[in-house]
Design an enzyme around this catalytic site. Structure first.
Site, PDB file in Angstrom:
ATOM      1  CG  ASP A   7       4.699  -0.038  -0.760  1.00 26.22           C
ATOM      2  OD1 ASP A   7       4.324  -0.009  -2.023  1.00 26.22           O
ATOM      3  OD2 ASP A   7       5.833   0.080  -0.305  1.00 26.22           O
ATOM      4  CD  GLU A  66       2.982   2.688  -3.924  1.00 32.67           C
ATOM      5  OE1 GLU A  66       2.879   2.961  -2.695  1.00 32.67           O
ATOM      6  OE2 GLU A  66       3.881   3.190  -4.695  1.00 32.67           O
ATOM      7  CG  ASP A 138       9.143  -1.426   1.949  1.00 31.40           C
ATOM      8  OD1 ASP A 138       9.218  -0.960   0.802  1.00 31.40           O
ATOM      9  OD2 ASP A 138      10.223  -1.883   2.547  1.00 31.40           O
TER      10      ASP A 138
END
Lengths: 164, 164
Positions: A7, A66, A138
């Site tokens: 991420d 992502e 996260d």
């Protein structure tokens, strides 16, 4: 198959690693590479070295990153783009194939709906990876990316088996 | 003092190196690291390795990177951000201090006005670095960034000398 999910973020680069064992999923590790300070170059270097160390330690077979949310704030988009470039570089340098997933696709796979909050994602990640200790939101998001990629890869494998 | 200037781009990463010799400026080299293809990770890896090779060959003392123009196209901003992250990483990994300059500041230093066309920049770069062979417009822009940084550094040095 060992999958690292990332991420991307300039302050907190979340990462999470899962192993697929047939249709099953097992948690390996998760964490955050943190960078702070005024100078962008050294911050990106900290993120790069941190991710390279994680990849060297866990030797994943595949990566999933992502897709950055392109928001209305151009300066924020640029910052995120820079962090995302580092994430993609670190896995490409390790020779890993990279799956990219939009936030909505990840949420749909993990939670079942495209619009889910951080708490819902953490809840489902905990449910899917029993006993996992999450380093933070996260890292949970990074595990969600890895889970999303695992489902896509497993889906492909099952289809290939059904055709064979 | 040897300065590398970089004009970040995903397709063409322009680079240019100058040496300051007192108030004088001398051209060392300029070029482009080119990347193409559908997969972003490997493209960023090509750019990173290319820039690292340039830095290893020429061993600059300082770096200057053009501040990406934050435009209205968020997808374009994100792409440029990713390329810019690679540029900053490559010089930070080499331990170089990094100057960042907005396009207008670079044009003002090199051409004298904030709004100058590509041709004007190339013309002035050729004028300031006699005999230079430009690899292309992106390499010319990179040399302009390096020249801009040289002027700022020389300006600082002159001020310090005047105060001493």
């Amino acid at each position: 198959m060992k999958i690292i999910g990332i991420d991307p973020g300039l302050r907190n680069m979340g990462w999470g690693i899962v192993i697929t064992d047939g249709p099953r999923l097992r948690h390996v590790a998760n964490g955050i590479v943190h960078s702070s300070g005024d100078e962008l170059g050294p911050r990106l270097a900290v993120l790069y070295r941190g991710l390279c160390a994680v990849i060297a330690e866990h030797a994943p077979d595949m990566a999933a990153v992502e897709q950055t949310f392109v928001n209305k704030d151009a300066v924020g988009t640029l910052k995120l783009g820079q962090a995302r470039g580092i994430a993609l570089l670190s896995v490409a340098e390790a020779g890993l194939s990279i799956g990219e997933y939009a936030p909505n696709a990840i949420k749909k796979t993990v939670v079942g709906v495209g619009h889910a909050g951080k708490e819902q994602i953490q809840h489902m990640v905990r449910f899917m990876l029993p006993g996992v200790q999450l380093t933070g939101p996260d890292a949970a998001d990074a595990l969600a990316v890895a889970i999303c990629h695992a489902h896509h890869v497993q889906g492909r494998t099952l289809k290939i088996k059904a055709q064979a």
